[in-house]
Each structure stands twice: as C-alpha cells, then as structure tokens.
Write a protein that holds these residues in place. Structure first.
Motif, mmCIF file in Angstrom:
data_model
loop_
_atom_site.group_PDB
_atom_site.id
_atom_site.type_symbol
_atom_site.label_atom_id
_atom_site.label_comp_id
_atom_site.label_asym_id
_atom_site.label_seq_id
_atom_site.Cartn_x
_atom_site.Cartn_y
_atom_site.Cartn_z
ATOM 1 N N LYS A 58 -2.850 2.367 -7.364
ATOM 2 C CA LYS A 58 -3.588 1.559 -6.397
ATOM 3 C C LYS A 58 -3.951 0.209 -7.011
ATOM 4 C CE LYS A 58 -8.192 3.302 -7.594
ATOM 5 N NZ LYS A 58 -8.512 2.150 -8.429
ATOM 6 N N LEU A 59 -4.303 -0.734 -6.146
ATOM 7 C CA LEU A 59 -4.734 -2.040 -6.640
ATOM 8 C C LEU A 59 -6.150 -1.913 -7.195
ATOM 9 C CD1 LEU A 59 -3.739 -4.641 -3.887
ATOM 10 C CD2 LEU A 59 -2.702 -4.335 -6.132
ATOM 11 N N ASP A 62 0.838 -1.202 0.000
ATOM 12 C CA ASP A 62 0.000 0.000 0.000
ATOM 13 C C ASP A 62 0.875 1.254 0.000
ATOM 14 O OD1 ASP A 62 -2.446 -1.216 -0.114
ATOM 15 O OD2 ASP A 62 -2.860 -1.100 2.037
ATOM 16 N N GLU A 63 1.920 1.229 0.846
ATOM 17 C CA GLU A 63 2.832 2.385 0.917
ATOM 18 C C GLU A 63 3.548 2.614 -0.411
ATOM 19 O OE1 GLU A 63 5.927 2.252 3.954
ATOM 20 O OE2 GLU A 63 4.409 1.549 5.386
ATOM 21 N N MET A 64 4.042 1.511 -1.007
ATOM 22 C CA MET A 64 4.801 1.641 -2.260
ATOM 23 C C MET A 64 3.910 2.182 -3.371
ATOM 24 S SD MET A 64 7.360 -1.681 -2.453
ATOM 25 C CE MET A 64 6.182 -3.000 -2.242
ATOM 26 N N LEU A 65 2.659 1.718 -3.411
ATOM 27 C CA LEU A 65 1.743 2.164 -4.463
ATOM 28 C C LEU A 65 1.349 3.621 -4.250
ATOM 29 C CD1 LEU A 65 -0.559 -0.989 -4.818
ATOM 30 C CD2 LEU A 65 1.265 -0.266 -6.367
ATOM 31 N N GLU A 66 1.098 3.966 -2.996
ATOM 32 C CA GLU A 66 0.694 5.333 -2.680
ATOM 33 C C GLU A 66 1.763 6.334 -3.123
ATOM 34 O OE1 GLU A 66 -0.774 7.526 1.370
ATOM 35 O OE2 GLU A 66 -1.159 5.365 1.179
ATOM 36 N N LYS A 67 3.031 5.974 -2.861
ATOM 37 C CA LYS A 67 4.152 6.834 -3.259
ATOM 38 C C LYS A 67 4.145 7.109 -4.757
ATOM 39 C CE LYS A 67 7.822 4.882 -1.263
ATOM 40 N NZ LYS A 67 9.174 4.372 -1.204
#
Ligand code: AP5
Ligand code: ZN
Ligand code: ZN
Length: 211
Positions: A103-104, A94-99
């Motif tokens: 999103k999934l 979640d953190e890596m995608l948010e950066k």
C-alpha cells in the motif's frame, strides 16, 4: 509518491529520499523520455503528447509502472514520481498494489504557486541517463553544461519552454489536482512548501516520512 506541478521539485527531492530509504525511484517522465530517445514502440506513441505538454494515455503509463514494480530491485519499496496523474491511474494503482499486498505510505504534495514555475522550468538542465536536474541559477552544476557525477553533457528538455509549460499546467490543474483530492479522502496527503529553497524542502520531506 510525490505529486505536484511541473517544476515543483519532485525530481530534485525524489533521489534524496530514494538514497536515504534505499527505495527505487520510478519517474514516469524519465522512463517515457528514455523510450522516446530509444525510439521504442512506447516512445513513438508517447512523443507527440509529451512534446505538446499533454498527458500520455493512461494505458501506456499504467503498463510502464506495472512492469517496473515487479523488478527485484523494487521489492523493498519505491517512490513514484509523476504517477498517478489521473484518477483512473490512481484507481488502477490501488488495484496493482492490493494484488501485491502493498500500500501507499504517504502522498507528498509539492504545493507551489504557478507564477514561480516558469523561471524554474526554463533554467533547468538535466542529465538524461540518471534524471539528475540542475538549474542555471538555483542549482548550478560545478561546470556549466556538465553533470557533476559522470562528467557527461547536460541537456534541456524539449518541453521546457514557456509555451509548453502552459499546457502542462493546464493538464495539471484539470487532470492531476483531482488525484490529490482522491488521496486526501484516504488521509495520506502531506502538503509541502515547495516554494522554499531545496534544502528546506528536503527537511520537510524527511520530517513527513519519519512521522
Ligand atoms: P514529467 O517528467 O513528470 O514532468 P513534470 O510533471 O512536468 O515535472 P517536472 O519534471 O517538470 O518537474 P519536477 O517537479 O520534477 O521539477 P524538478 O525537481 O526537476 O512528465 C513529462 C511528460 O511526460 C508529461 O508532460 C506527460 O506528457 C508525460 N507523463 C509523465 N508521467 C505521466 C503520467 N503519469 N501520465 C500521463 N503522462 C505522463 O525542478 C525543476 C527545476 O527547478 C530544476 O532546474 C531544479 O534544479 C529547480 N528546483 C527544484 N527545487 C527547487 C527549489 N526548492 N528552489 C529553487 N529551484 C528548485
Ligand atoms: Zn521531474
Ligand atoms: Zn488548480
């Protein structure tokens, strides 16, 4: 992402979705096996856990995914196969995608009874460099022991024994099932009938991605 127990069909369906939607197929198991075969520092660290059917440490697999999703070829999107497998991995994802402002879209849950999996696992043959899976009974190659596309030899995975499967299933129920609960709260999970024949599972996957 696609999640489900060993032998549920993640590696069979993911390349089909990948081709249809022009996505990257990121399978942590395939990447770890390549590292083990090449005897890289990562492979050396991962081998013992993999041979026993236990999960590799969160830090190692998070590092692999963090590297992979930066690749230019993955910027249009990717399908994660076999990752995340612990709640800690899911939180980090979640953190890596948010950066990255991503999103999934969906979490495909390959639901299947444990009892069906031993026959699938012990009959599997793989083409190591592409990750293509075959099955001596359910999905035989045109020529036994030979990859349809490249003509190269197929091999059996070292962890594809009935004994190691027991540990892999234990890891799945204890450490990975909570990940499905994690995503159920977010409303992302689509449950698939993974015990059906491959083509029917493909149809369910296509339907869930088009809705
Ligand atoms: P990984 O490679 O991910 O293995 P797995 O999760 O145990 O899953 P499998 O690859 O066995 O199953 P699959 O669902 O892809 O099945 P397939 O489609 O090939 O991980 C291996 C190891 O790496 C782990 O144990 C761990 O040590 C480590 N690891 C990986 N990711 C990690 C992570 N995130 N964190 C920590 N450690 C990690 O199908 C199986 C067979 O059935 C094939 O022969 C196929 O032809 C056949 N088949 C498929 N679909 C059907 C169908 N519908 N009907 C009949 N037969 C079918
Ligand atoms: Zn797989
Ligand atoms: Zn369970």
């Amino acid at each position: 992402m696609s999640g489900g127990p060993p032998g549920s069909g993640k590696g069979t369906q993911s390349p089909i979705i990948k081709d249809e939607y022009c996505l990257c197929h990121l399978a942590t198991g395939d990447m770890l096996r390549a590292a083990v075969a090449a005897k890289t520092p990562l492979g050396v660290k991962a081998k013992e856990a993999m041979d026993k059917g236990e999960l590799v440490s969160d830090d190692l697999v998070i590092g692999i995914i963090d590297e992979a999703i930066k690749k230019p070829s993955c910027q249009k999107g990717f399908i994660l196969d076999g990752f995340p497998r612990t709640v800690a991995q899911a939180e980090k994802l979640d953190e890596m995608l948010e950066k990255r402002g991503a999103k999934l879209d969906k979490v495909l849950n390959f639901k299947i009874d444990d009892a069906i999996l031993e026959e699938r696992i012990t009959g599997r043959w793989i083409h190591p460099s592409s990750g293509r899976s075959y099955h001596s009974k359910f999905a035989p190659p045109k020529v036994p022991g030979v990859d349809d596309v490249t003509g190269e030899p197929l091999i059996q995975r070292k962890d594809d024994t009935a004994a190691v499967l027991k540990s892999r299933l234990e890891a799945f129920h204890q450490q990975t099932e909570p990940v499905i609960e994690y995503y159920t709260k977010g409303g992302l999970v689509v449950n698939l009938h993974a015990e059906k024949p491959p083509k029917e599972v493909t149809a369910e996957v296509q339907k869930s991605l088009s809705s």
